[in-house]
Design an enzyme around this catalytic site. Structure first.
Site, PDB file in Angstrom:
ATOM      1  CE  LYS A 211      -4.362  -1.954   1.334  1.00 25.38           C
ATOM      2  NZ  LYS A 211      -5.430  -2.148   2.319  1.00 25.38           N
ATOM      3  NE  ARG A 247      -7.346  -8.466   0.739  1.00 29.52           N
ATOM      4  CZ  ARG A 247      -6.926  -7.656  -0.231  1.00 29.52           C
ATOM      5  NH1 ARG A 247      -5.956  -6.807  -0.013  1.00 29.52           N
ATOM      6  NH2 ARG A 247      -7.470  -7.724  -1.426  1.00 29.52           N
TER       7      ARG A 247
HETATM    8  N1  PMM Z   1      -7.421  -3.852   0.722  1.00 29.18           N
HETATM    9  C1  PMM Z   1      -7.745  -3.915  -0.579  1.00 29.18           C
HETATM   10  C2  PMM Z   1      -8.811  -4.718  -1.027  1.00 29.18           C
HETATM   11  N2  PMM Z   1      -9.543  -5.427  -0.154  1.00 29.18           N
HETATM   12  N3  PMM Z   1      -9.985  -6.118   2.043  1.00 29.18           N
HETATM   13  C3  PMM Z   1      -9.686  -6.068   3.338  1.00 29.18           C
HETATM   14  N4  PMM Z   1     -10.420  -6.791   4.225  1.00 29.18           N
HETATM   15  N5  PMM Z   1      -8.659  -5.324   3.835  1.00 29.18           N
HETATM   16  C4  PMM Z   1      -7.880  -4.571   3.017  1.00 29.18           C
HETATM   17  O1  PMM Z   1      -6.953  -3.885   3.524  1.00 29.18           O
HETATM   18  C5  PMM Z   1      -8.158  -4.582   1.617  1.00 29.18           C
HETATM   19  C6  PMM Z   1      -9.237  -5.388   1.166  1.00 29.18           C
HETATM   20  C7  PMM Z   1      -6.954  -3.115  -1.557  1.00 29.18           C
HETATM   21  O2  PMM Z   1      -5.731  -3.711  -1.803  1.00 29.18           O
HETATM   22  P1  PMM Z   1      -5.392  -4.508  -3.178  1.00 29.18           P
HETATM   23  O3  PMM Z   1      -5.934  -3.643  -4.295  1.00 29.18           O
HETATM   24  O4  PMM Z   1      -3.909  -4.541  -3.145  1.00 29.18           O
HETATM   25  O5  PMM Z   1      -6.019  -5.837  -3.124  1.00 29.18           O
END
Ligand code: PMM
Length: 273
Positions: A211, A247
């Site tokens: 991020k 995650r």
């Molecule tokens: N971040 C993204 C997408 N989904 N879901 C949860 N629960 N927590 C997060 O921090 C989160 C998420 C965005 O990140 P990406 O585009 O790298 O997947």
């Protein structure tokens, strides 16, 4: 201290995998997910709609066309937990029917009028993630007086509403939602103060992988692919504070970092390496 579970990210958006059409994309996404399992992922999180600031919304039919064949493909080859990253109850319902057991909702079941009732009906685990505002505009001017207290309070309120709608307490995970309506300073404060969220008693999911807050610390890390070091530092910081699930995109490296941190804490049997 045992290590948290690692959730591997499988984003099935047109820019994530090959541009060789739907079938090639499905095959690549399934292969990617199985690769993450080989690297040590405990959970796979499948997402068909980008939630990046400014990303274009996707309708439910298109989102399902992206994620359902990938869930089908993974389910046929792997028995572990599959999570669906969606804001739409109809997509969550279809994904659970295809074998997903976790609904990861960045709107904390606030995305549609029937989100809470759907989650209660499905009986799946739900991730309630905190977001200030909505994806298109959330990064414009996020403000808090006390970000850790306000995020904790807001998530407990969402959990209360979900439970009132019939979602079982033990099915609820909370997530501070790094990057979702937060400045880099807010994101760092939430990481440093994660114990406050852990103290709620709900399992805490933490997602900071690649991020932009990492770029705020290291301005040379403009490309998300150049943010591995920062992602690992954040994963370790969250694990130390009691996060239950991390995650990540980089599963192998995260599993290794968490295992080494756990070994430092617990010690290993004394034998030469
Ligand atoms: N971040 C993204 C997408 N989904 N879901 C949860 N629960 N927590 C997060 O921090 C989160 C998420 C965005 O990140 P990406 O585009 O790298 O997947």
């Amino acid at each position: 201290m045992s290590r948290p579970q690692v959730m591997g990210i499988v984003n099935v958006t047109p820019d994530s995998f090959s541009d060789g059409g739907r079938l090639a994309t499905v095959a690549a996404a399934v292969a990617h997910g199985l690769g993450l399992v080989d690297q040590g992922a405990d959970i796979l999180d499948i997402g068909g709609e980008s939630t990046r600031p400014g990303a274009a919304p996707v309708n439910a039919a298109e989102e399902m066309a992206r994620v359902l064949p990938v869930i089908d493909g993974l389910r046929a080859l792997w028995a572990g937990p599959i999570s669906i990253d969606t804001m739409k109850p109809e997509v969550a319902r279809a994904a659970v029917a295809a074998g997903a057991t976790i609904w990861n909702d960045v709107t904390a079941l606030g995305g549609a009028a029937d989100s809470e009732a759907t989650a209660a009906d499905l009986g799946c685990t739900v991730v309630l993630m905190h977001m200030q505002g909505e994806p298109r505009t959330m990064q414009a001017d996020p403000r808090y007086d006390d970000v850790v207290a306000e995020v904790t309070e807001a998530l407990l309120a969402r959990a209360g509403t979900a439970m009132a709608a019939g979602v079982a307490r033990e099915r609820i995970w909370l997530d501070p939602g790094l990057g979702f309506g937060k400045t880099a300073a807010h994101n760092l404060a939430l990481t440093a103060g994660l114990e406050r969220l852990v103290a709620t008693g709900f399992p805490i999911l933490f997602g900071a992988s690649r991020k932009r807050l990492i770029q705020a610390v290291d301005p040379t890390a403009v490309d998300p692919g150049d943010r591995l070091g920062g992602s690992l530092a954040l994963a370790l910081a969250a694990a130390r504070r009691g996060a239950a699930v991390i995650r990540v995109h980089d599963v192998r490296e995260t599993v290794q970092a968490l295992a080494v941190q756990a070994a430092v804490n617990a010690g290993l049997p004394d034998r030469p390496v």
